[in-house]
Write a protein that holds these residues in place. Sequence first.
Motif, PDB file in Angstrom:
ATOM      1  N   ASN A 276       0.826  -1.220   0.000  1.00  0.00           N
ATOM      2  CA  ASN A 276       0.000   0.000   0.000  1.00  0.00           C
ATOM      3  C   ASN A 276       0.856   1.265   0.000  1.00  0.00           C
ATOM      4  OD1 ASN A 276       1.067  -0.033   2.531  1.00  0.00           O
ATOM      5  ND2 ASN A 276      -0.892  -0.029   3.636  1.00  0.00           N
ATOM      6  N   LYS A 277       2.165   1.112  -0.324  1.00  0.00           N
ATOM      7  CA  LYS A 277       3.110   2.233  -0.416  1.00  0.00           C
ATOM      8  C   LYS A 277       3.470   2.831   0.949  1.00  0.00           C
ATOM      9  CE  LYS A 277       2.988   1.803  -4.846  1.00  0.00           C
ATOM     10  NZ  LYS A 277       4.105   1.157  -5.564  1.00  0.00           N
ATOM     11  N   GLU A 278       3.135   2.148   2.028  1.00  0.00           N
ATOM     12  CA  GLU A 278       3.501   2.637   3.351  1.00  0.00           C
ATOM     13  C   GLU A 278       4.986   2.381   3.595  1.00  0.00           C
ATOM     14  OE1 GLU A 278       2.644   1.726   8.099  1.00  0.00           O
ATOM     15  OE2 GLU A 278       1.444   0.750   6.534  1.00  0.00           O
ATOM     16  N   LEU A 279       5.684   3.415   4.041  1.00  0.00           N
ATOM     17  CA  LEU A 279       7.117   3.308   4.299  1.00  0.00           C
ATOM     18  C   LEU A 279       7.364   2.531   5.590  1.00  0.00           C
ATOM     19  CD1 LEU A 279      10.051   4.209   3.569  1.00  0.00           C
ATOM     20  CD2 LEU A 279       9.641   6.228   4.990  1.00  0.00           C
ATOM     21  N   THR A 280       8.191   1.493   5.528  1.00  0.00           N
ATOM     22  CA  THR A 280       8.481   0.681   6.712  1.00  0.00           C
ATOM     23  C   THR A 280       9.933   0.788   7.158  1.00  0.00           C
ATOM     24  OG1 THR A 280       9.005  -1.265   5.359  1.00  0.00           O
ATOM     25  CG2 THR A 280       6.705  -0.978   6.055  1.00  0.00           C
ATOM     26  N   GLY A 281      10.793   1.294   6.332  1.00  0.00           N
ATOM     27  CA  GLY A 281      12.211   1.384   6.703  1.00  0.00           C
ATOM     28  C   GLY A 281      13.070   1.657   5.487  1.00  0.00           C
ATOM     29  N   TYR A 282      14.354   1.330   5.637  1.00  0.00           N
ATOM     30  CA  TYR A 282      15.310   1.559   4.552  1.00  0.00           C
ATOM     31  C   TYR A 282      16.233   0.361   4.405  1.00  0.00           C
ATOM     32  CZ  TYR A 282      14.096   6.434   3.764  1.00  0.00           C
ATOM     33  OH  TYR A 282      13.426   7.582   3.421  1.00  0.00           O
ATOM     34  N   ARG A 283      16.753   0.213   3.202  1.00  0.00           N
ATOM     35  CA  ARG A 283      17.685  -0.864   2.883  1.00  0.00           C
ATOM     36  C   ARG A 283      18.760  -0.277   1.982  1.00  0.00           C
ATOM     37  NH1 ARG A 283      14.219  -4.136   0.287  1.00  0.00           N
ATOM     38  NH2 ARG A 283      13.812  -5.393   2.145  1.00  0.00           N
ATOM     39  N   GLY A 284      20.044  -0.619   2.260  1.00  0.00           N
ATOM     40  CA  GLY A 284      21.090  -0.012   1.437  1.00  0.00           C
ATOM     41  C   GLY A 284      22.477  -0.550   1.713  1.00  0.00           C
ATOM     42  N   ILE A 285      23.465   0.258   1.411  1.00  0.00           N
ATOM     43  CA  ILE A 285      24.858  -0.169   1.468  1.00  0.00           C
ATOM     44  C   ILE A 285      25.695   0.916   2.127  1.00  0.00           C
ATOM     45  CG2 ILE A 285      25.177   0.708  -0.887  1.00  0.00           C
ATOM     46  CD1 ILE A 285      27.403  -1.274  -1.281  1.00  0.00           C
ATOM     47  N   ASP A 286      26.624   0.508   3.004  1.00  0.00           N
ATOM     48  CA  ASP A 286      27.590   1.415   3.626  1.00  0.00           C
ATOM     49  C   ASP A 286      28.988   1.049   3.154  1.00  0.00           C
ATOM     50  OD1 ASP A 286      25.586   2.649   4.976  1.00  0.00           O
ATOM     51  OD2 ASP A 286      26.332   2.215   6.990  1.00  0.00           O
ATOM     52  N   ARG A 287      29.772   2.050   2.824  1.00  0.00           N
ATOM     53  CA  ARG A 287      31.155   1.848   2.406  1.00  0.00           C
ATOM     54  C   ARG A 287      32.075   2.649   3.317  1.00  0.00           C
ATOM     55  NH1 ARG A 287      34.682   0.892  -2.131  1.00  0.00           N
ATOM     56  NH2 ARG A 287      32.982  -0.243  -3.095  1.00  0.00           N
ATOM     57  N   ASP A 288      33.139   2.010   3.780  1.00  0.00           N
ATOM     58  CA  ASP A 288      34.144   2.699   4.585  1.00  0.00           C
ATOM     59  C   ASP A 288      35.028   3.521   3.650  1.00  0.00           C
ATOM     60  OD1 ASP A 288      36.072   3.576   6.316  1.00  0.00           O
ATOM     61  OD2 ASP A 288      36.907   1.590   6.753  1.00  0.00           O
ATOM     62  N   ILE A 289      34.918   4.853   3.735  1.00  0.00           N
ATOM     63  CA  ILE A 289      35.705   5.731   2.857  1.00  0.00           C
ATOM     64  C   ILE A 289      36.746   6.512   3.658  1.00  0.00           C
ATOM     65  CG2 ILE A 289      33.857   5.949   1.162  1.00  0.00           C
ATOM     66  CD1 ILE A 289      33.262   8.735   2.354  1.00  0.00           C
ATOM     67  N   THR A 290      37.084   6.017   4.854  1.00  0.00           N
ATOM     68  CA  THR A 290      38.076   6.717   5.685  1.00  0.00           C
ATOM     69  C   THR A 290      39.385   6.901   4.936  1.00  0.00           C
ATOM     70  OG1 THR A 290      37.083   5.648   7.627  1.00  0.00           O
ATOM     71  CG2 THR A 290      39.221   6.715   7.924  1.00  0.00           C
ATOM     72  N   GLY A 291      39.868   5.835   4.314  1.00  0.00           N
ATOM     73  CA  GLY A 291      41.122   5.923   3.569  1.00  0.00           C
ATOM     74  C   GLY A 291      41.029   6.846   2.379  1.00  0.00           C
ATOM     75  N   ARG A 292      39.880   6.791   1.687  1.00  0.00           N
ATOM     76  CA  ARG A 292      39.723   7.648   0.506  1.00  0.00           C
ATOM     77  C   ARG A 292      39.704   9.118   0.886  1.00  0.00           C
ATOM     78  NH1 ARG A 292      34.211   7.234  -2.480  1.00  0.00           N
ATOM     79  NH2 ARG A 292      33.757   9.189  -1.426  1.00  0.00           N
ATOM     80  N   ILE A 293      38.999   9.435   1.984  1.00  0.00           N
ATOM     81  CA  ILE A 293      38.944  10.827   2.443  1.00  0.00           C
ATOM     82  C   ILE A 293      40.352  11.316   2.797  1.00  0.00           C
ATOM     83  CG2 ILE A 293      38.120  12.340   4.274  1.00  0.00           C
ATOM     84  CD1 ILE A 293      35.964  11.601   2.296  1.00  0.00           C
ATOM     85  N   ALA A 294      41.113  10.468   3.496  1.00  0.00           N
ATOM     86  CA  ALA A 294      42.481  10.857   3.868  1.00  0.00           C
ATOM     87  C   ALA A 294      43.350  11.039   2.633  1.00  0.00           C
ATOM     88  CB  ALA A 294      43.083   9.804   4.795  1.00  0.00           C
ATOM     89  N   ALA A 295      43.187  10.127   1.636  1.00  0.00           N
ATOM     90  CA  ALA A 295      43.983  10.241   0.411  1.00  0.00           C
ATOM     91  C   ALA A 295      43.646  11.510  -0.352  1.00  0.00           C
ATOM     92  CB  ALA A 295      43.750   9.008  -0.468  1.00  0.00           C
ATOM     93  N   GLU A 296      42.346  11.829  -0.461  1.00  0.00           N
ATOM     94  CA  GLU A 296      41.946  13.047  -1.172  1.00  0.00           C
ATOM     95  C   GLU A 296      42.468  14.285  -0.461  1.00  0.00           C
ATOM     96  OE1 GLU A 296      37.733  12.699  -1.341  1.00  0.00           O
ATOM     97  OE2 GLU A 296      37.751  11.227  -2.990  1.00  0.00           O
ATOM     98  N   GLU A 297      42.424  14.273   0.872  1.00  0.00           N
ATOM     99  CA  GLU A 297      42.930  15.411   1.638  1.00  0.00           C
ATOM    100  C   GLU A 297      44.437  15.561   1.440  1.00  0.00           C
ATOM    101  OE1 GLU A 297      43.276  18.675   3.909  1.00  0.00           O
ATOM    102  OE2 GLU A 297      41.405  17.749   3.235  1.00  0.00           O
ATOM    103  N   ASN A 298      45.139  14.427   1.409  1.00  0.00           N
ATOM    104  CA  ASN A 298      46.580  14.490   1.209  1.00  0.00           C
ATOM    105  C   ASN A 298      46.931  14.952  -0.198  1.00  0.00           C
ATOM    106  OD1 ASN A 298      47.781  13.744   3.700  1.00  0.00           O
ATOM    107  ND2 ASN A 298      47.079  11.654   3.399  1.00  0.00           N
ATOM    108  N   LEU A 299      46.121  14.550  -1.196  1.00  0.00           N
ATOM    109  CA  LEU A 299      46.366  15.027  -2.554  1.00  0.00           C
ATOM    110  C   LEU A 299      46.140  16.528  -2.655  1.00  0.00           C
ATOM    111  CD1 LEU A 299      44.758  12.170  -4.689  1.00  0.00           C
ATOM    112  CD2 LEU A 299      47.168  12.772  -4.554  1.00  0.00           C
ATOM    113  N   ARG A 300      45.105  17.023  -1.965  1.00  0.00           N
ATOM    114  CA  ARG A 300      44.875  18.474  -1.963  1.00  0.00           C
ATOM    115  C   ARG A 300      46.022  19.189  -1.267  1.00  0.00           C
ATOM    116  NH1 ARG A 300      39.367  16.855  -1.284  1.00  0.00           N
ATOM    117  NH2 ARG A 300      39.596  16.803   0.977  1.00  0.00           N
TER     118      ARG A 300
END
Length: 544
Positions: A276-300
């Motif tokens: 009936n289109k009633e929202l019950t929650g969410y489903r998805g994906i989490d990615r650890d981007i800690t290393g990527r954020i650090a790499a981008e900061e170091n490149l900057r």
Amino acid sequence: MQHIAEIMSGRDSFVEKCSLVLDVLIDLVPADLLTLRRPGPDGNSMELVSYASRPGFGYVPPELVTDPNLISYQAYCEDTIKFLNNYAEVPEAFSGFVEIGDQSSAFLPLISRGNPLGLIYIISKERDHFTPERVQLLSTIKDGLGVLFENADLNDKISEELSQRRQTQSALAESEARFRALAESAADILWEMDLDGTYTYCSPNVRGVTGYGPEELTGRSHYEFMPADEAERVRDAFSILAGSGGDISLMEYIFIARDGRNLTMERNGAAVLKENKELTGYRGIDRDITGRIAAEENLRETSRLASIGVLAAGVAHEINNPLTSVMLYSEQVLLEEIPDNIRKNVETVNHQALRMSRIVKSLLDFARYSKPESRETNIALMLHRAIELKSYDLDLKKVTVNDERIPVNPEDSPLALLDENQIIQVVLNLLNNAEHASLVGDQPPQVSVGITVSDGQVTIGVEDNGPGIPDDVLPKIFDPFFTTKEIGQGTGLGLSVSQGIVRNHDGEIWARNLPEGGAGFYFKLPIIPRKSRAPVPPDGPVRP
């Protein structure tokens, strides 16, 4: 890399994203032809994803590569990076490339988390095109692209499945089975949660990322694993999304891992609806981007430091003109009959002006780009030049430099065939680290620089009297982007770049803690014979 990351996180198809990325890279590298391939459907070939070429290059890559004797195919299968600066002379060279003028080629397998994703090969009509600087740049780009391509490909798959789930209830059941199968094998965390933010499902690989098992997260609110202010921010954003039934797209948040580390996670998800289109929650994906954020900061940060270097070189040029006038007029004054007290002051002005002139010259020589070229170099003169380049900063911070182990007479110094500017860059990197370390603690800061010679090699050492290097840090110090300094105080590239330079000179570099305290960094280079040279004593404060 920031521009490439924006392209890969966009809404275009995967192939369209790849084409846009290659259009950026062909000017960044630069190159005459860039080709991206991924594993073929049969697993024994490489199919074309996209390519970019210079106008008028006149070569169209084939859709499928199946010849196992091609260098590109071998590089992909063996997961081996190849840089060939004399491609036309290599026996295995592809005749088609030789005919169109290929002089230099690079083959870069794209790997992420041990999984082969594809291959980029690069063609240039310029011989010896892949300099150490370009090799360093391409290695960094390769590592980043592996993660970005995996992320884009996986997100495209997840987005397609989540879209299908929202269409009909029957499609939802089928997609859920595929979803859970993917969760068992994906590198990232797949999850489901209700409208209160309570996990109802987490994929098993959550343990490897966060340290918590899926059974420890299921039934608990995701806000429990965030800092208080972060939980409040995410709760507000989640409430807005839940109120509108909107999807979660590239939401970044902080997750506190079991060991206390703050992980930066990137979340994508879609609303879970009843019939009936009633929202019950969410489903998805989490990615650890800690290393990527650090790499981008170091490149900057690296880009910022490069800009500062250009600015410094420009300032040095501007200083040269008035400095020349100061030296000229002070020398003319000294030729005249003047009182002794005034002469002493003028001599001081002239001496300091000459010192400034040498510093400016060293700065300009170091900042000016030149193609790496080995030539006969006097090690002692080179080290004195590096110390002089750093002397102002060391004097300002009252760091004492002990250079007694460097021969005063150039005739007593060993000679080596090397690129002087590159080796000075290594010495400056080590002096910077030694300076920072020596300033930690209450002892008077001191740095020692010296050389020893044995078995046809010279060992250059830079030591400090700081706190030393923790045992758990010592094995990582030459890793790219690894740093123990505060944010903004270091890029984590200095030692990694230094290691690459030393290896390119057929040398080796290492570090150790000193028995009396402090740390020492050493690198060894081959020397060339020299007649009538007094031997350098083997004993002293610098120890390999």
